[in-house]
Design a protein around this motif. Structure first.
Motif, short mmCIF file in Angstrom:
data_model
loop_
_atom_site.label_atom_id
_atom_site.label_comp_id
_atom_site.label_asym_id
_atom_site.label_seq_id
_atom_site.Cartn_x
_atom_site.Cartn_y
_atom_site.Cartn_z
N MET A 98 0.91 -1.28 -0.09
CA MET A 98 0.03 0.14 0.07
C MET A 98 0.72 1.30 0.19
SD MET A 98 -3.17 -0.93 2.52
CE MET A 98 -4.13 -2.48 2.31
N LYS A 99 0.32 2.47 -0.57
CA LYS A 99 0.80 3.75 -0.63
C LYS A 99 0.48 4.63 0.29
CE LYS A 99 2.13 4.54 -4.80
NZ LYS A 99 1.95 4.61 -6.17
N LEU A 100 1.21 5.44 0.91
CA LEU A 100 0.67 6.32 2.10
C LEU A 100 1.22 7.87 1.48
CD1 LEU A 100 -1.03 6.99 4.41
CD2 LEU A 100 1.28 6.95 5.77
N ILE A 101 0.49 8.86 1.11
CA ILE A 101 0.78 10.15 1.25
C ILE A 101 0.65 10.92 2.24
CG2 ILE A 101 0.41 12.37 -0.33
CD1 ILE A 101 -0.69 10.68 -2.50
N LYS A 102 1.59 11.39 2.96
CA LYS A 102 1.50 11.91 4.49
C LYS A 102 1.84 13.25 4.51
CE LYS A 102 4.36 10.31 7.32
NZ LYS A 102 5.21 9.41 8.47
N LEU B 187 -1.48 6.32 9.70
CA LEU B 187 -1.99 5.41 8.81
C LEU B 187 -0.70 4.68 8.49
CD1 LEU B 187 -4.65 7.05 6.79
CD2 LEU B 187 -4.91 5.45 8.80
N ASP B 188 0.64 5.04 9.17
CA ASP B 188 1.80 4.71 8.69
C ASP B 188 1.96 3.18 8.63
OD1 ASP B 188 1.94 7.38 9.55
OD2 ASP B 188 4.18 7.23 9.25
N GLN B 189 1.43 2.53 9.90
CA GLN B 189 1.78 1.14 10.07
C GLN B 189 1.22 0.11 8.81
OE1 GLN B 189 -0.15 3.21 11.72
NE2 GLN B 189 -2.05 2.23 12.14
N LEU B 190 0.25 0.86 8.24
CA LEU B 190 -0.48 0.14 6.91
C LEU B 190 0.29 0.00 5.64
CD1 LEU B 190 -4.11 1.37 7.86
CD2 LEU B 190 -3.08 -1.28 8.53
N ALA B 191 1.14 0.96 5.44
CA ALA B 191 1.99 1.43 4.23
C ALA B 191 3.23 0.71 3.93
CB ALA B 191 1.80 2.72 4.07
N ASP B 192 3.62 0.51 2.71
CA ASP B 192 4.79 -0.08 2.59
C ASP B 192 5.64 1.03 1.64
OD1 ASP B 192 3.47 -2.81 0.75
OD2 ASP B 192 3.71 -0.68 0.06
#
Length: 475
Positions: A1-5, A34-39
């Motif tokens: 998953m991708k996270l834009i933070k 939500l960091d823990q859900l993203a790679d």
């Protein structure tokens, strides 16, 4: 998953610091921690994040416009979805025309694409063809009151018949509103007096020609008791007619275009035939109309800003067909690449519209107008079409950075206050700092749903409820 933070998320309703989690092509969550859900993480600190633009009004292939190979221009400008008007060749049904046009975009378009129909060949069974449009992913049909003597022009009776049938199937009726006989009168007089330069295109189509036609189109919609959408509103009077009809209870809406907000009639008078680059219909107007249109989009009297993009194949050389006669200059102004930058720089940065209104005008409401269910919003379940926007960038719009493929830039010399830094199409990075980084053909065809935004406000007139057979059996 991708996270834009760490970015500031802009929606049509609000702005907030938050993160966006993307699962494949879809927004999974919007929030914090939500960091823990993203790679894969993208730091958007100091940047705005808003939905990928939806340009509800483009001409890739109609009116002589270049085809979908130049849609990378849309991507670098932050537009991730276009809705293109489909030309109808004589003898083709509306559905056949859509599928022919779709074949030209498939495997070529660099952004997602949907379609509007245009009735250019009124056939005995055209009303029957209307009901088939949802099967082709079309939720809007456009008819022209202008261009008399060409396949585009339609008489009132044809427009009324299509209006009547469109309502039965949830198709939104769009109208290009200009009075053709007034235009013919002005044109003949100007030519007889030897006024043939490009600026006379504007003189042949003064504001009254649009304003009269808009009011007439609204009257026809009242007769047929249908929702109505007026495309490319360019004058104060036309905008006021839309506003008054809506206030009076009709489901009447309208859009304007970027060029009407920032370009005026002086561009048509540029020397050395340069004015021909700015010939379009309706024509550019005076600054008085510009100010009225800014008020109209700010206050919601017009609900979208499109490009009406038409990058003529052949560029300026094609425009030179009218070198000795303004009536032979092909219409069309390109603008899909810088629609978003111009509206931000001239609107948001100058305090004319809010950031929320900006998002609504370039993405959220255009998607609703066209019936695109998964576009134009940052929310779980929507396509991950996102723009990371750098508000600190300063630059100048210039042809050397233009990808529209015609050799000139409509907004040449305009200042850029901010620009799209990264553009994501369904989670894929397709543009970065003005460069297209995706692949040709990555755009998907989008099927619109009927009963789009214009129907959300529609209520049958009392007299239409009393005499429903006038609409259901008239054809």
């Amino acid at each position: 998953m991708k996270l834009i933070k760490n970015g500031t998320v802009l929606t049509a309703e609000s702005e907030f610091k938050g993160d966006i989690l993307i699962d494949g092509e879809t927004i999974m969550a919007v929030g914090k921690n939500l960091d823990q859900l993203a790679d894969d993480m993208i730091d958007a600190s100091g940047k705005y994040i808003f939905p990928g633009g939806v340009d509800e009004h483009t001409h890739f292939g109609s009116f002589g416009g270049r085809l979908f190979e130049t849609t990378e221009a849309a991507a670098v400008g932050g537009t991730t979805t276009i809705v293109d008007f489909v030309p109808q060749e004589k003898g083709d049904s509306l559905g056949t025309a859509v599928e022919k046009h779709a074949a030209k975009a498939s495997g070529i378009s660099c952004v997602d694409f949907g379609f509007h129909s245009m009735v250019m060949d009124m056939q005995p069974d055209t009303p029957d063809q209307i009901k088939e449009l949802p099967k082709h992913g079309v939720s809007c049909v456009k008819m022209f009151m202008a261009y008399k003597g060409t396949p585009f022009f339609m008489e009132d009776i044809s427009i009324l018949k299509v209006m009547n049938e469109s309502k039965r199937h949830g198709i939104t009726m769009m109208v290009h509103a200009e009075n053709p006989d007034m235009i013919s009168f002005y044109t003949e007089r100007l030519k007889a007096e030897g006024h043939l330069a490009p600026v006379n295109h504007s003189y042949s189509r003064p504001p009254v020609t649009e304003e009269d036609a808009v009011r007439h189109a609204i009257a026809m919609a009242q007769v047929a008791d249908v929702p109505l959408f007026i495309v490319h509103v360019s004058t104060k009077g036309a905008m006021e007619a839309v506003r008054e009809a809506y206030a009076g209870g009709q489901s009447v809406f309208g859009e304007t275009c970027t060029h009407y907000l920032v370009l005026d009639t002086s561009y048509l008078a540029l020397p050395d035939f340069e004015g021909a680059k700015y010939v379009c219909a309706p024509p550019l107007r005076t600054k008085e109309h510009q100010e009225a249109l800014w008020e109209g989009i700010d206050r919601g009297w017009l609900n979208a800003v499109s490009s009406d993009h038409c990058a003529l194949a052949g560029g300026f050389e094609k425009k030179k067909e009218g070198l000795e006669d303004f009536t032979k200059i092909p219409n069309g102004i390109p603008g899909v690449q810088n629609r978003i930058s111009v509206l931000w720089s001239q609107g948001v940065a100058k305090g004319r519209i809010s950031k929320q209104r900006f998002v609504d005008l370039i993405a959220t409401t255009p998607a609703k107008n066209a019936g695109l269910a998964n576009k134009g919003q940052i929310a779980p379940g929507f396509d991950a079409d996102l723009v990371i926007y750098d508000p600190d960038y300063r630059g100048i719009i210039t042809q050397k950075n233009n990808l529209e493929g015609i050799g000139y830039e409509t907004f040449e010399g305009f200042e850029m206050t901010g620009r799209p830094e990264q553009v994501f199409l369904r989670g894929m990075l397709v543009a970065e700092n003005g460069r297209f980084t995706g692949r040709r053909g990555c755009g998907h065809r989008i099927f619109a749903k009927p009963y789009a935004a214009a129907y959300k406000h529609y209520r049958p007139a009392l007299w239409a409820q009393k005499y429903p057979y006038l609409f259901f059996n008239a054809l």
